[in-house]
Design an enzyme around this catalytic site. Structure first.
Site, PDB file in Angstrom:
ATOM      1  N   TYR A 148     -31.062  -8.405   8.994  1.00  0.00           N
ATOM      2  CA  TYR A 148     -31.287  -9.183   7.773  1.00  0.00           C
ATOM      3  C   TYR A 148     -29.969  -9.575   7.114  1.00  0.00           C
ATOM      4  CZ  TYR A 148     -35.689  -6.853   8.772  1.00  0.00           C
ATOM      5  OH  TYR A 148     -36.797  -6.371   9.415  1.00  0.00           O
ATOM      6  N   THR A 199     -38.529   3.640  -4.916  1.00  0.00           N
ATOM      7  CA  THR A 199     -39.214   4.487  -5.910  1.00  0.00           C
ATOM      8  C   THR A 199     -39.394   3.786  -7.250  1.00  0.00           C
ATOM      9  OG1 THR A 199     -37.128   5.505  -6.598  1.00  0.00           O
ATOM     10  CG2 THR A 199     -38.355   6.587  -4.816  1.00  0.00           C
TER      11      THR A 199
END
Length: 318
Positions: free
Chosen positions: A159, A231
């Site tokens: 990427y 998270t």
């Protein structure tokens, strides 16, 4: 299901009311917090694009249970490049984040460990509690540490950048360092904490020169690893987590300085920035692998341990 609908509509109604009262446009990024009706339990309801936060089955953080760790002899040593980088330390209103300069000529690469690809260091997040008994996102046998540093990198083999990798398979690596209170701090942690008065309020930032990411790491080759998520919203399940089996140290004074940071700006300082941690999520039968060999031929005296009675005991064997 019908019994729950009025609760959901009530929560949504509060959000709509706040939106109407706001004089300026509010981005989704401003909506979430770490407590109350915009806290972790509701992230998946605030924005449909964040549904993984509530429905995902590979969410992070998790509680690490020493007795359930799976020894994997194929796990390699983790490697981070040693050279230093410059970047910006920001109070985002959610966390303290260090982001590397985009024009860094020589990026810090993260390789080895459980990784099949090369990952490029992008940023560091600092989570901490307002009291010493909470703060870390990952816990060990239910035990929380006062802080946790997370080093994020993106898969630079596949990427182009962090934003692109965030949504993609095997896109992100997160190296987690659990912090314990000590008399002497890790030197690189000091770089973060010595000028915190410059980022007291949300949105404020300061430049940091010559930061050694590798020097944050404790002196251990041992770690635990599992497949999880970011998270915070949108909780993308694209993250390989690596939690090192030894704490690094932060002083009480440094924690006090962190606890003076605020979520809001100078005119509306709002609540303290601390307690910015997501609670542990269910493992859902995911394996947590480790390169700690509990049955090592060196014997139990020299073998590193994660004994649940003494929590995260650092290995003395090198």
């Amino acid at each position: 299901m019908a019994a729950h609908r009025p609760v959901f509509l009530g929560i949504w109604g509060v959000f709509v009311l706040v939106l109407i009262q706001e004089s300026k446009p509010v981005s989704w990024e401003e909506w979430w917090t770490y407590d109350g009706i915009s806290g972790p339990a509701f992230w998946g309801l605030i924005n449909p694009e964040w549904s993984l936060c509530n429905k995902g089955r590979r969410q992070s953080p998790v509680n690490l249970e020493p007795q359930r760790l799976l020894f994997d002899p194929n796990l390699q040593a983790l490697h981070l490049d040693k050279h230093k980088v410059s970047g910006v330390l920001t109070n985002t209103g959610h966390s303290v984040v260090f982001t590397v300069d985009n024009d860094t000529r020589q990026p810090v690469n993260i390789t080895g460990g459980p990784l099949s690809y090369r990952y490029q260091f992008h940023e560091i997040h600092l989570h901490y509690g307002l009291f010493d008994n909470v703060g870390s996102e990952h816990t060990v046998d239910g035990y929380s540490f006062p802080a946790e540093i997370q080093i994020f990198g993106f898969n630079s083999h596949l990427y182009n950048n962090f934003s692109d990798a965030l949504h993609r398979a095997q896109g992100i690596v997160a190296v987690s360092l659990l912090l314990q209170v000590g008399d002497l701090s890790n030197p690189e942690v000091r770089l973060f904490t010595e000028h915190l008065d410059k980022i007291t309020y949300g949105g404020q930032s300061m430049e940091i020169k010559r930061f050694g990411v590798r020097e944050l790491l404790p002196d251990t080759m041992h770690y635990m690893t599992y497949d999880g998520s970011t998270t915070m919203p949108a909780c993308h399940e694209t993250t390989t987590w690596i939690i090192l089996n030894k704490p690094i140290y932060i002083t009480k004074q440094q924690l006090r300085s962190l606890r003076e940071l605020r979520q809001g700006d100078m005119r509306h300082p709002k609540a303290p920035l601390g307690n910015n941690f997501r609670p542990p999520q269910p493992l859902h039968h995911r394996p947590v692998r480790t390169n700690i060999d509990f049955n090592s031929e060196h014997g139990p005296k020299n073998c590193p341990t994660m004994n649940r009675d003494i929590y995260y005991k650092a290995n003395s064997w090198k």
